[in-house]
Scaffold this motif. Structure first.
Motif, mmCIF file in Angstrom:
data_model
loop_
_atom_site.group_PDB
_atom_site.id
_atom_site.type_symbol
_atom_site.label_atom_id
_atom_site.label_comp_id
_atom_site.label_asym_id
_atom_site.label_seq_id
_atom_site.Cartn_x
_atom_site.Cartn_y
_atom_site.Cartn_z
ATOM 1 N N GLN A 1 25.058 53.420 38.390
ATOM 2 C CA GLN A 1 24.884 51.969 38.426
ATOM 3 C C GLN A 1 23.457 51.668 37.994
ATOM 4 N N VAL A 2 23.300 51.031 36.862
ATOM 5 C CA VAL A 2 21.991 50.797 36.262
ATOM 6 C C VAL A 2 21.546 49.367 36.544
ATOM 7 N N THR A 3 20.443 49.226 37.277
ATOM 8 C CA THR A 3 19.868 47.918 37.593
ATOM 9 C C THR A 3 18.676 47.677 36.683
ATOM 10 N N TYR A 4 18.610 46.480 36.086
ATOM 11 C CA TYR A 4 17.545 46.161 35.142
ATOM 12 C C TYR A 4 17.194 44.673 35.257
ATOM 13 N N PRO A 5 16.004 44.252 34.801
ATOM 14 C CA PRO A 5 15.614 42.838 34.877
ATOM 15 C C PRO A 5 16.502 41.968 33.982
ATOM 16 N N THR A 6 16.665 40.719 34.352
ATOM 17 C CA THR A 6 17.531 39.814 33.595
ATOM 18 C C THR A 6 16.991 39.526 32.196
ATOM 19 N N SER A 7 15.704 39.772 31.959
ATOM 20 C CA SER A 7 15.119 39.500 30.648
ATOM 21 C C SER A 7 15.496 40.543 29.607
ATOM 22 N N LEU A 8 16.058 41.668 30.025
ATOM 23 C CA LEU A 8 16.406 42.742 29.097
ATOM 24 C C LEU A 8 17.856 42.616 28.639
ATOM 25 N N ASP A 9 18.089 42.991 27.382
ATOM 26 C CA ASP A 9 19.435 43.022 26.829
ATOM 27 C C ASP A 9 20.151 44.272 27.348
ATOM 28 N N PRO A 10 21.337 44.115 27.948
ATOM 29 C CA PRO A 10 22.046 45.297 28.481
ATOM 30 C C PRO A 10 22.342 46.351 27.414
ATOM 31 N N ARG A 11 22.564 45.905 26.170
ATOM 32 C CA ARG A 11 22.814 46.880 25.103
ATOM 33 C C ARG A 11 21.570 47.707 24.819
ATOM 34 N N LEU A 50 43.910 54.220 30.894
ATOM 35 C CA LEU A 50 42.943 53.170 30.613
ATOM 36 C C LEU A 50 42.716 52.280 31.819
ATOM 37 N N VAL A 51 43.766 52.018 32.569
ATOM 38 C CA VAL A 51 43.629 51.211 33.779
ATOM 39 C C VAL A 51 42.737 51.920 34.792
ATOM 40 N N LYS A 52 42.970 53.233 34.958
ATOM 41 C CA LYS A 52 42.145 54.010 35.873
ATOM 42 C C LYS A 52 40.687 53.986 35.439
ATOM 43 N N GLU A 53 40.465 54.111 34.115
ATOM 44 C CA GLU A 53 39.097 54.124 33.587
ATOM 45 C C GLU A 53 38.416 52.784 33.812
ATOM 46 N N SER A 54 39.170 51.687 33.611
ATOM 47 C CA SER A 54 38.587 50.361 33.784
ATOM 48 C C SER A 54 38.293 50.078 35.247
ATOM 49 N N GLN A 55 39.090 50.682 36.163
ATOM 50 C CA GLN A 55 38.863 50.484 37.576
ATOM 51 C C GLN A 55 37.682 51.310 38.075
ATOM 52 N N SER A 56 37.413 52.434 37.440
ATOM 53 C CA SER A 56 36.328 53.307 37.863
ATOM 54 C C SER A 56 35.444 53.657 36.672
ATOM 55 N N PRO A 57 34.668 52.692 36.155
ATOM 56 C CA PRO A 57 33.791 52.982 35.021
ATOM 57 C C PRO A 57 32.684 53.952 35.425
ATOM 58 N N THR A 58 32.267 54.778 34.491
ATOM 59 C CA THR A 58 31.227 55.753 34.794
ATOM 60 C C THR A 58 29.828 55.175 34.641
ATOM 61 N N CYS A 59 29.703 54.000 34.031
ATOM 62 C CA CYS A 59 28.389 53.355 33.867
ATOM 63 C C CYS A 59 28.529 51.853 34.089
ATOM 64 N N ILE A 60 27.840 51.351 35.088
ATOM 65 C CA ILE A 60 27.868 49.925 35.417
ATOM 66 C C ILE A 60 26.461 49.374 35.214
ATOM 67 N N LEU A 61 26.335 48.332 34.398
ATOM 68 C CA LEU A 61 25.048 47.690 34.128
ATOM 69 C C LEU A 61 24.961 46.396 34.929
ATOM 70 N N LEU A 62 23.924 46.282 35.768
ATOM 71 C CA LEU A 62 23.753 45.113 36.619
ATOM 72 C C LEU A 62 22.356 44.528 36.415
ATOM 73 N N SER A 63 22.285 43.273 35.997
ATOM 74 C CA SER A 63 20.990 42.605 35.876
ATOM 75 C C SER A 63 20.558 42.112 37.259
ATOM 76 N N SER A 64 19.257 42.151 37.523
ATOM 77 C CA SER A 64 18.729 41.798 38.840
ATOM 78 C C SER A 64 17.659 40.720 38.707
ATOM 79 N N GLU A 65 17.916 39.575 39.314
ATOM 80 C CA GLU A 65 16.928 38.490 39.326
ATOM 81 C C GLU A 65 15.750 38.871 40.223
#
Length: 272
Positions: A114-124, A217-232
């Motif tokens: 789970q990757v947390t990053y500032p909201t000013s950064l582009d997730p890509r 694909l459903v299993k993969e979408s339910q349990s992604p290996t990388c989650i990007l979360l912006s943090s205010e």
């Protein structure tokens, strides 16, 4: 196990990559790694495992011995030879790059990040920078691992001297460290490269195959290996940062809020 990663600019174009330390994380069960050479040989010979699994067991055994030896040096009386060796070791450890420490933190038990990053950064851009540090790690640490293994026989020759063989144990530690960083690089690259958005199967596929693909694909979408979360919250803490970078007080606050190792984060700021 999901690892929580933090990514944010720390000084100019320098970014910090660090893993949060979960105080409630379950510790690995005791007794998994043998404590004696006899126990190690018995475990390797009695169980039919692939070569890489036995290599992992050997590395864990050596790591356990090195950790116990380091604790012994740390607890030595002030002014003793062991205490001086510990102080010299701390100076050597201070030269280890923070990116290596970060990659080593991605252990084999990690199944998602789970990757947390500032909201000013582009997730890509965040994903791209993570992929870059992982790809660079696979190349650099593979090269350094080969070099360290090559030096082991040479430094072992100092065993004949009546003094502690510091060069051998340092090269042994660097060999272990590069091994773990290489494993972490490959693991991180695999986790962040998986796509969490399912793709529709082609209509011409066989019905059974299509059903199977949809289920996967459903299993993969339910349990992604990388989650990007912006943090205010993280954005607010770095908002005051200027080109000179975050000051130590700001870094300490971020480390407290997101359970980071302050010394590791400061290494990114001081990295030349």
């Amino acid at each position: 196990m999901r690892a929580r990663l933090l990514v944010f600019p720390i000084k100019g174009k320098k970014w910090c990559f660090s893993r949060s330390v979960d105080p409630f994380a379950a510790q690995s069960p005791s007794g998994v790694t043998p404590t004696t050479l006899r126990g190690l040989w018995k475990k390797i010979s009695s169980e039919s495992k692939p070569i890489n699994a036995n290599a992992e067991l050997l590395v864990d055994f050596i790591s356990d011995k090195m950790n116990k030896a380091w604790v012994g040096l740390e607890q030595a009386p002030d002014g003793s030879m062991k205490n001086k060796i510990h102080g010299f070791g701390l100076k050597l450890l201070a030269r280890v790059k923070p990116s290596e420490i970060f990659l080593k933190s991605i252990s084999k038990e990690v199944t998602s990040v789970q990757v947390t990053y500032p909201t000013s950064l582009d997730p890509r851009l965040v994903r791209r920078r993570l992929r870059h540090i992982a790809m660079s790690g696979t190349i650099l640490h593979k090269k350094y691992l080969v070099g360290s293994v090559t030096l082991l026989p040479l430094t072992s020759a100092f065993m004949v001297l009546p003094l502690p063989n510091i060069p051998f144990f340092w090269v042994l530690f660097r060999t272990y460290s590069h091994w773990r960083a290489l494993q972490g690089s490959e693991k991180l690259l695999k986790l962040i490269s998986n796509q969490s958005n399912p793709q529709k199967p082609d209509s011409s596929d066989d019905a059974d195959e299509s059903k199977k693909n949809n289920s996967n694909l459903v299993k993969e979408s339910q349990s992604p290996t990388c989650i990007l979360l912006s943090s205010e919250e993280l954005q607010q803490q770095i908002r005051e940062a200027i080109e000179e970078g975050l000051d130590e007080a700001s870094i300490v606050e971020i480390c407290k809020s997101f359970h980071l190792n302050k010394n590791d984060v400061l290494k990114y700021r001081n990295l030349v």
